[in-house]
Design a protein around this motif. Sequence first.
Motif, mmCIF file in Angstrom:
data_model
loop_
_atom_site.group_PDB
_atom_site.id
_atom_site.type_symbol
_atom_site.label_atom_id
_atom_site.label_comp_id
_atom_site.label_asym_id
_atom_site.label_seq_id
_atom_site.Cartn_x
_atom_site.Cartn_y
_atom_site.Cartn_z
ATOM 1 N N HIS A 36 0.857 -1.178 0.000
ATOM 2 C CA HIS A 36 0.000 0.000 0.000
ATOM 3 C C HIS A 36 0.891 1.224 0.000
ATOM 4 O O HIS A 36 2.104 1.136 -0.044
ATOM 5 C CB HIS A 36 -0.937 -0.009 1.202
ATOM 6 N N GLU B 35 -5.470 0.648 -0.895
ATOM 7 C CA GLU B 35 -5.692 -0.799 -0.798
ATOM 8 C C GLU B 35 -6.874 -1.239 -1.641
ATOM 9 O O GLU B 35 -7.026 -2.417 -1.965
ATOM 10 C CB GLU B 35 -5.987 -1.177 0.666
ATOM 11 N N ARG C 207 -6.654 3.318 2.817
ATOM 12 C CA ARG C 207 -7.755 2.448 2.406
ATOM 13 C C ARG C 207 -8.052 2.593 0.921
ATOM 14 O O ARG C 207 -8.323 1.601 0.229
ATOM 15 C CB ARG C 207 -9.004 2.762 3.243
ATOM 16 N N TYR D 198 -5.929 7.157 7.309
ATOM 17 C CA TYR D 198 -6.750 5.959 7.161
ATOM 18 C C TYR D 198 -7.384 5.929 5.779
ATOM 19 O O TYR D 198 -7.319 4.925 5.060
ATOM 20 C CB TYR D 198 -7.817 5.953 8.264
ATOM 21 N N TRP E 288 -10.982 0.387 -1.618
ATOM 22 C CA TRP E 288 -11.906 0.699 -0.520
ATOM 23 C C TRP E 288 -12.676 -0.531 -0.056
ATOM 24 O O TRP E 288 -12.861 -0.759 1.132
ATOM 25 C CB TRP E 288 -12.861 1.808 -0.971
ATOM 26 N N TRP F 268 -10.845 -3.824 1.557
ATOM 27 C CA TRP F 268 -10.514 -3.619 2.964
ATOM 28 C C TRP F 268 -11.182 -4.650 3.861
ATOM 29 O O TRP F 268 -10.598 -5.095 4.851
ATOM 30 C CB TRP F 268 -10.967 -2.210 3.312
ATOM 31 N N HIS F 269 -12.407 -5.029 3.502
ATOM 32 C CA HIS F 269 -13.173 -5.919 4.384
ATOM 33 C C HIS F 269 -12.489 -7.271 4.572
ATOM 34 O O HIS F 269 -12.682 -7.921 5.587
ATOM 35 C CB HIS F 269 -14.587 -6.106 3.849
ATOM 36 N N ALA G 298 -5.373 -2.803 8.255
ATOM 37 C CA ALA G 298 -6.710 -2.452 8.755
ATOM 38 C C ALA G 298 -6.721 -2.476 10.280
ATOM 39 O O ALA G 298 -7.288 -1.586 10.930
ATOM 40 C CB ALA G 298 -7.755 -3.405 8.200
#
Lengths: 272, 853
Positions: free
Chosen positions: B252, B697, B694, B690, B699, B702-703, B788
């Motif tokens: 990232h 990465e 994110r 953040y 958006w 991210w999960h 994260a």
Amino acid sequence: MKLGAGDYAHVVLQQGGIVPKGTRVEVFRQIFTVFLALGTLVGVVVVGYMVYNAYKYRDGDGRGDDPDAPRLGELPTGGGGGRKLFLSFGLSTIIVVSLIAWTYGTLLYVEENPPGEEGETTNIEVVGFRFGWEFVYPNGHSASTLRVPENETIRLSVTSDDVFHTFGVPDLRVKTDAIPGQTTDTWLRADETGTYEARCFELCGAGHSYMTAEVVVMEPDEYEAWYANTSGPNGNSNSSSAGDAPDGSSALGAPTGAPSVPAAASSLEVVA
Amino acid sequence: MTDENTKADGGVADATHGADHHHDLPDPGHVKRWLVTTNHKDIGVLYTITALFFLVFGGVLALLMRLQLWTPGVSLLEPLQYNQAVSAHGLLMIFWFLSPFAFGFANYVVPLQIGAKDLAFPRLNALSYWLYLFSGILMGVSFFQGGTFSGGWTMYAPLNLPVYTPNIGASTAVLALTMFTASVTVGSVNFLTTMHRMRAEGLTLRRMPLFTWTILLTTWMMLFAFAALLAALMILSADRLLGTTYFSATGHAGSLLWAHLFWFFGHPEVYIVFFPALGVMAECFQTFTGRRLVGRKWFIAAMVLVALQSFLVWMHHMFLTSINLQIKTLFMATTIGISLPFDLMVFALIYTTVKGKVRFTTPFLFSFGALMLFILGGITGVFLGAVVLDYEFRGTYWVVAHFHYVMVGGVTALVGGLYYWYPKMTGKMYDEFLGKVHFALYFVGFNLLYFPMFVAWETPRRDFVYPEVFVGWHQVATVGGFVLGASFLVMFYNLFVSLWRGEEADDNPWQYSTTTEWAIPSPPPLENFPGKPTFRDGSLKFLPGAGSRTGGTGGSVADGGEFTVEEATDGGASVSQAADTHAADEPESHASIWPFAIGVASFVLLFGLSGLQNASFPSGIEGGFYAALTVGGLVGGLAALVAMATEEFHALTGPFGESWPFEGVENTKLGVWIFLASDVVLFGAFVGSYAFIRVAEGWTNWHHLIPEAHVPLPGLINTYILLTSSFTVVLALVAAEKGSRWGLVGSLATTFVLGMAFLVNKALEWLHLFHVHTEAFPQGWNIGTNIASSTFYLTTGLHGLHVIAGLIVTLYLLVRAWNGAYLDDDRPVEYFGLYWHFVDIVWLFLFPLFYIL
């Protein structure tokens, strides 16, 4: 370019023929010369005027006291002379803005349509690592020396395996950051065959001062012959001659100009 | 180091404030005086001397580098030693020398220029100083922990991580800088409150002297820029000490994130260090030409414009990164835009000499020389504004030469300021001949040192290997460096000897000076003015009565008692003590040992924390040592804070005439608001980091980095808890207003319980997440598991620290309310409420960002 002003500058500046074009070396030389000449002129005039005034109005040449002289405890106010101030300010604005606008045309040219783009261009990947450079050719050949043909625009995609580096070949006036996780693009074009030096321009650790690589500009035919003989990633790599790699954790035994080994072998891995 | 400084101060002190008054300050001859003083003049002297010490420190490192560069290659220093010298030189000069040197004058002169007897929060001023001194000592300590930081003053990521810079000393340097940042924030809040609230009657903002103007703008820039730096350094400290993964290498945009955060601070920083120098130049040009500044209002307007725009140019430091052409174009335009106001300022200064009576005294020579150097620095800066040229200059000595012409050009003016105010600060004149010798050596040395760098610009920056053709130029530069260094020996000798042998200085040794500091004795007495200063009639007058040490109603003040001198207590940002009912009869205080104690404790705490890596101390005696320091510093710091809060201390309150635009906002309240403004930037930088990471990465990707167990419910519960606690703080204020002691105690107790519930709930949630066992996260979801988890724990953890700080204050208020406080003066409860509501509002942003989106 989506900017209206940019488009305008594009048309006016690039078609007017006053925008420096050519290799990066030529472009830089032209712009730098103009800046240097104008900068010296402005500097001499302004500093000269400053010294002249300070000398001319030095105290003790028998002038009487100004009845309007500042007094202790007065509320601060401005002196006169606003017109002259704005005239000089306007002049300097014109000089600076026109100079920058002029070079903006070259920026567009350098960024968007470098010379010789019509034909096919070679794209070479450059990977910086502590403390050396790896060059990966379209066929997968990887080497620690950059070989390019003369008079051809070569595109470079630059990245880093570990920390923030900056890849630059001073004599060819090419430079771009090598950032881990990112790729930056630039191009170079050499008019003359010969050997040049590439080096790192961002502090990266103990071996920073020695983080160099050779750039060999070859006759196009010679280059073609050489390139045809190279093979994929596991083929004969120029870097086989690499000596012991500088180790970032030790206090570096000054391997002056030592060719370096590919990234994975030498650099510390980052726990991501 | 402390001893040396205080001793040196003692020397100066003999010449400063007389000791014939009855107050709580020991005589200047005693070391104790300098440990407890909160007087702005004493602190100004302390800042000046300490800054000069760090000038020598940074200067010696620079000379080591110049010796190394005598020939290309390794000679005197090993590569890593050279990198340390490069890095520490930059950090020390920019942070520990330049700004504090200017703030020595700011401390001494600004209150005098605006007609205030001291700053709004004298103890916080002392605290700024002690945090500054001890952060510098911590920086010194870092050299002995395996070597200090070696990644350059720009501290680019990921070289700034322990993988690449593993020394404990590197962590210490980062923590030292964090501590310095805290010092700057405390100082900015103090100066802004003072300058906005405590100006003499008639001294409107527009009428402020130029040096004060530059300091006002500098502190506004500091407030916001250093908050961004604080965020960057906190994240970096977390990466180094706790094992978060913000800046680690690939995957990232950690590298770019650092560059954005750093330069968002870094470019305003250029003006932060340069503006005070500009102020000194403006004062010296006016005084020594006997003319008022040409185009004064445009000069000020130009500075305001620069101060605002300084936050919009940072990406010109990143032209060679992967930012796209549109952004480059935009930042090229803002960069050129910000250079133009400086043209106006330069011309204004030059035209001020016209028709003047120019006297080439030492302060004027330095100011004049500074302007010449700045012009050269400015012209060579335009080269860098042209992106195509910048591409080639990046990482070369062109940049090095350019910013030394600008920054050391600024130092030149500040040295002029030292000569200018030396008679005021000491009551003695320096030796004019030696002053001119200093200038001659300085100016020659400066140009011998830095001009060859333009010629040899193709030398790579921070390298000790350079093309053979430049050897001659580098040798000239090295000689110049030693001449420049030697010139300071002349200055030290001159200023030191003049303390004893110098002629007595008059109140006003300079013809045509206008500002208030020259209308009072040299050095000024403790209470500064013979009466209450006012500019009501268009020029300075001292009204009898109100300026004397004991406050009270100035009988002869024409417009009644409206502007009488009042005293009340000086509180911390959120801890404030009830005004004593008979405060108006008390003399203001000048001494407190607690700022010093907090400085020592912070030093010990951060020294201890430097031993951390991946959230644990090393094993064995070394680890025990660091752990003990951490605990000791923490406990000592808390104790000192409480002691400072409970100490009876009387500070000035203002207003004294001009307080635009804060007439109706009391000092402490304004201080809290200003502090919260910087806190907004701090959280803004965390949230921005953040979002930046994110987006890099992806958006929605991210999960995948977050375990199923991370559900919104605990956060939702905490949202309700915090909102309720905001309500109970309002109830507490209402109870205090009504005079209901038990209502106040009950509401505060409820707030405390709710705050604790918030923390307990958070702790349970974190423990649960630490110990999840899923296929994706077999080792749990820890702070260093992935990016994260790092952003989640660190950002909400920072908020949690704010809650803890709030609860400590609540506890303090609670104990005092139990004993009957705040019923006649509820302001401390109100100001705490501001802070607490702010912390709640921050959570309202964090909750959706970290739990829902």
